[in-house]
Design an enzyme around this catalytic site. Sequence first.
Site, short mmCIF file in Angstrom:
data_model
loop_
_atom_site.label_atom_id
_atom_site.label_comp_id
_atom_site.label_asym_id
_atom_site.label_seq_id
_atom_site.Cartn_x
_atom_site.Cartn_y
_atom_site.Cartn_z
N LYS A 41 0.84 -1.19 0.00
CA LYS A 41 0.00 0.00 0.00
C LYS A 41 0.88 1.25 0.00
O LYS A 41 1.73 1.44 0.88
CB LYS A 41 -0.91 0.01 1.23
CG LYS A 41 -1.88 1.18 1.26
CD LYS A 41 -2.87 1.05 2.38
CE LYS A 41 -2.41 1.67 3.66
NZ LYS A 41 -2.43 3.14 3.69
N ASP A 68 -3.46 4.28 -1.84
CA ASP A 68 -4.41 4.71 -0.81
C ASP A 68 -4.30 6.21 -0.58
O ASP A 68 -3.70 6.67 0.38
CB ASP A 68 -4.11 3.92 0.48
CG ASP A 68 -5.07 4.24 1.61
OD1 ASP A 68 -6.24 4.61 1.31
OD2 ASP A 68 -4.69 4.12 2.78
N LEU A 69 -4.90 6.98 -1.50
CA LEU A 69 -4.84 8.44 -1.37
C LEU A 69 -6.16 9.01 -0.84
O LEU A 69 -6.28 10.21 -0.64
CB LEU A 69 -4.46 9.08 -2.72
CG LEU A 69 -3.11 8.62 -3.29
CD1 LEU A 69 -2.81 9.31 -4.62
CD2 LEU A 69 -1.97 8.86 -2.31
N LYS A 70 -7.13 8.14 -0.64
CA LYS A 70 -8.42 8.52 -0.02
C LYS A 70 -8.98 9.83 -0.59
O LYS A 70 -9.16 10.82 0.12
CB LYS A 70 -8.26 8.66 1.50
CG LYS A 70 -7.85 7.36 2.19
CD LYS A 70 -7.92 7.53 3.70
CE LYS A 70 -7.50 6.29 4.45
NZ LYS A 70 -6.08 5.93 4.31
N ASP A 73 -13.31 15.08 -2.70
CA ASP A 73 -13.39 16.42 -3.29
C ASP A 73 -14.68 16.47 -4.12
O ASP A 73 -15.47 15.53 -4.11
CB ASP A 73 -12.14 16.67 -4.18
CG ASP A 73 -11.77 18.15 -4.24
OD1 ASP A 73 -12.68 18.99 -4.40
OD2 ASP A 73 -10.58 18.47 -4.16
N ILE A 74 -14.88 17.53 -4.89
CA ILE A 74 -16.08 17.60 -5.73
C ILE A 74 -15.98 16.52 -6.82
O ILE A 74 -14.87 16.11 -7.20
CB ILE A 74 -16.28 19.00 -6.36
CG1 ILE A 74 -15.06 19.40 -7.19
CG2 ILE A 74 -16.61 20.02 -5.29
CD1 ILE A 74 -15.30 20.65 -8.03
N THR A 77 -13.44 16.89 -9.86
CA THR A 77 -12.02 16.82 -9.48
C THR A 77 -11.61 15.38 -9.20
O THR A 77 -10.56 14.91 -9.64
CB THR A 77 -11.79 17.70 -8.22
OG1 THR A 77 -12.18 19.02 -8.56
CG2 THR A 77 -10.34 17.70 -7.79
N THR A 133 -10.45 3.85 11.06
CA THR A 133 -10.30 2.98 12.23
C THR A 133 -9.72 3.74 13.43
O THR A 133 -9.66 3.21 14.52
CB THR A 133 -9.39 1.78 11.89
OG1 THR A 133 -8.30 2.23 11.07
CG2 THR A 133 -10.15 0.71 11.15
N ARG A 186 -3.88 -5.24 15.07
CA ARG A 186 -2.84 -5.25 16.11
C ARG A 186 -2.76 -6.65 16.74
O ARG A 186 -3.74 -7.38 16.74
CB ARG A 186 -3.18 -4.24 17.21
CG ARG A 186 -3.08 -2.79 16.75
CD ARG A 186 -1.65 -2.41 16.39
NE ARG A 186 -1.50 -1.02 15.99
CZ ARG A 186 -1.51 -0.59 14.72
NH1 ARG A 186 -1.72 -1.44 13.73
NH2 ARG A 186 -1.32 0.68 14.46
N GLN A 195 -4.69 4.04 16.43
CA GLN A 195 -5.84 3.22 16.01
C GLN A 195 -6.76 2.92 17.20
O GLN A 195 -6.28 2.68 18.31
CB GLN A 195 -5.35 1.89 15.40
CG GLN A 195 -4.50 2.06 14.16
CD GLN A 195 -5.34 2.36 12.91
OE1 GLN A 195 -6.48 2.77 13.01
NE2 GLN A 195 -4.75 2.17 11.74
N GLY A 215 0.74 -1.77 8.95
CA GLY A 215 1.92 -0.93 8.77
C GLY A 215 2.88 -1.10 9.92
O GLY A 215 3.73 -1.98 9.92
N ARG A 216 2.73 -0.26 10.94
CA ARG A 216 3.71 -0.18 12.03
C ARG A 216 4.04 -1.51 12.70
O ARG A 216 5.22 -1.74 12.99
CB ARG A 216 3.26 0.87 13.06
CG ARG A 216 3.42 2.29 12.52
CD ARG A 216 2.63 3.30 13.29
NE ARG A 216 1.19 3.15 13.06
CZ ARG A 216 0.27 3.94 13.58
NH1 ARG A 216 0.64 4.95 14.34
NH2 ARG A 216 -1.01 3.74 13.33
#
Length: 236
Positions: A41, A68-70, A73-74, A77, A133, A186, A195, A215-216
């Site tokens: 990701k 994953d840029l989430k 916007d309108i 765009t 989350t 986790r 989280q 991730g972490r």
Amino acid sequence: MMRTTNHEPRTTELILALDVDSFSKAKYFVDLLYPKVKIFKVGLQLFIARGKKIIRYIREKGGKVFLDLKFYDIPNTVANASKEVVRMGGIEMFTLHTQGGLEMMRRVKEAAREEALRLGIKAPLIIGVTLLTSEAQSSKITPLVISLTRAARTAGLDGVVASVKETRCLRQVFGGDLIIVTPGIRFAGGEKGDQKRIATPEEARKAGSNYIVIGRPILEAQGPLITARKIIRKIS
Ligand code: C5P
């Protein structure tokens, strides 16, 4: 072996969130973990830092990219941004916020499909983020996640990002076709960080997640490969 109901996917796959700030760090994790981990990701931080370069690298290696840029916007765009995602090539799936509304999601679906058709390539999967989350659990969360998922399905999206806490319910309501991606994973007793609606890898698999995003807990582990292997064993 666990019994599998019709609503549960056969397997749950691990996605590594490459939340690092440079190409060399991202490359280190891809080299170390591929092909044990097959989907990587690329989120805001790495995309802004070295986005296109790392995406190319993952693809050349044979891995898949979850962008994953989430988007939020309108409609115009976000639809145009989605066309650029398709043009970039080699993106397996990308995200937008379902809270951007039905029209925004519809326009994204349409734009991505048309652009992929024009270029003669496969359209990426479009995944709608419901509620982050990092938002705490409350009685309002599940009904809201269900209603955002319903809007995502109406707009023709392929799946949603939700927490494991809502996953079982989403499976019951929307069946086996919906792709459910669950972050907030986790280990029991591990660091939560920011989280809140968290669950273990096994809980995610049992609830019916198609993909868990981590991730972490891997990036900061003493042995990222050993940790990833341990997780994959628990979800396979
Ligand atoms: O480090 P950690 O395992 O918490 O990373 C989770 C990843 O999943 C982060 O990259 C975060 O942006 C992403 N994510 C999330 N919650 C969502 C959607 C994506 O935590 N609803």
